[in-house]
Enzyme design. Structure first.
Site, PDB file in Angstrom:
ATOM      1  CB  CYS A 132      -0.971   0.000   1.176  1.00  0.00           C
ATOM      2  SG  CYS A 132      -0.254  -0.401   2.771  1.00  0.00           S
ATOM      3  N   GLY A 133       1.922   1.200  -0.822  1.00  0.00           N
ATOM      4  CA  GLY A 133       2.773   2.370  -0.974  1.00  0.00           C
ATOM      5  C   GLY A 133       3.524   2.722   0.300  1.00  0.00           C
TER       6      GLY A 133
END
Length: 292
Positions: free
Chosen positions: A88-89
């Site tokens: 998720c980055g």
């Protein structure tokens, strides 16, 4: 120059990766709708609860309530809320960076720091630090209010037992699908909220309430509930932020896969053309040799 088989194999692998990232993007988008609706439905409740606490605590002060006891801060506990899953980055990394910075600043000020990690990412990051007092993992995907209550009660018990003089909550707040920022807030001791309600500066149109039972009795019940609400709200914010960040990350990954496929296709065509040209030159050269 790579062989045609190698380039074709790479193109096939990147296409499969693109299919996976696209599917993960769609799953994250579907989960985001549910998580965001729960978070947005809970926000008005949290705000009204905060307003009620403002009304109650404005005139009572905090000396008579154990959860509002202010003492010299020697031991600080950080409750760090992250997701259980990655991909998720930089969402979890930003929360952990803020937590790590807070630990360094507190220790530089001569304070002892302990950690309560909610989510696998926080647990894995601080596992070897020697400061982790407790962890809660595998709950962020299906958490309920009782999970938040268990975390809040544990932090409150540690505070009441004198093991921590201050408890802070570090989590990721959802601002939009594209923006999620880490935030830090002090949850213990619960500070009196000095507002206009019931005070000398209250406007003429402001309603004045008479409480039954007394404000002190209501505060004794609401203070632990207020702590539960704060922890649960932070978990809802992290859940929505996680899915939004993953959706964005997987969308970027899918677009990156398309760029890689285009570049590999160009290399494949160049390699194939070079092979054809080489074969034609061999044929022409052989024909010329036969003529001679």
């Amino acid at each position: 120059m790579p062989s045609l088989k190698d380039v074709k194999t790479k193109i096939g692998g990147v296409k499969k990766t693109s299919q996976i990232t696209k599917a993960m993007n769609m799953v994250a988008a579907a989960k985001l709708r549910g998580a965001q609706s729960k978070m947005e439905a809970f926000r008005p409740y949290a705000e009204q609860f905060h307003a009620a606490m403002a009304s109650l605590s404005a005139g009572t002060g905090g000396a008579r309530f154990s959860l509002m006891e202010v003492r010299e801060v020697k031991n600080v506990e950080l409750v760090v809320v992250t997701s259980d899953r990655g991909l998720c980055g930089s969402f979890n990394a930003n929360i952990l960076k803020m937590a790590n910075k807070a630990v360094a600043e507190l220790e530089a000020a001569g304070k002892k720091v302990s950690l309560v990690c909610v989510g696998k990412k926080a647990r894995n990051f601080f596992r070897k630090s020697g400061k982790m007092r407790k962890d809660y993992v595998d709950i962020m995907g299906t958490f309920q209010m009782f999970n938040a209550r268990a975390i809040a009660q544990d932090a409150a018990a540690n505070f009441l037992g004198g093991e921590a003089d201050e408890v802070r909550l570090i989590y990721g707040r959802f601002h939009s699908v594209a923006v999620q920022r880490p935030e830090q807030t002090t949850i213990l001791p619960i500070k009196p909220i000095e507002g206009e309600v019931g005070g000398a500066a209250a406007p003429a149109s402001q309603a004045v309430y008479i409480y039954e039972p007394s404000q002190e009795e209501i505060m004794e019940v609401l203070l632990p509930m207020f702590l539960n609400v704060m922890v649960y709200h932070s978990m809802l914010e992290v859940s929505a932020s996680e899915h939004a960040a993953r959706m964005t990350a997987m969308d970027n990954a899918t677009r990156a896969c398309k760029d890689i496929i285009n570049n590999l296709t160009l290399i494949y065509n160049k390699t194939r053309q070079a092979g054809i040209t080489s074969e034609l030159m061999d044929i022409v050269g052989g024909a010329e040799a036969l003529k001679g």
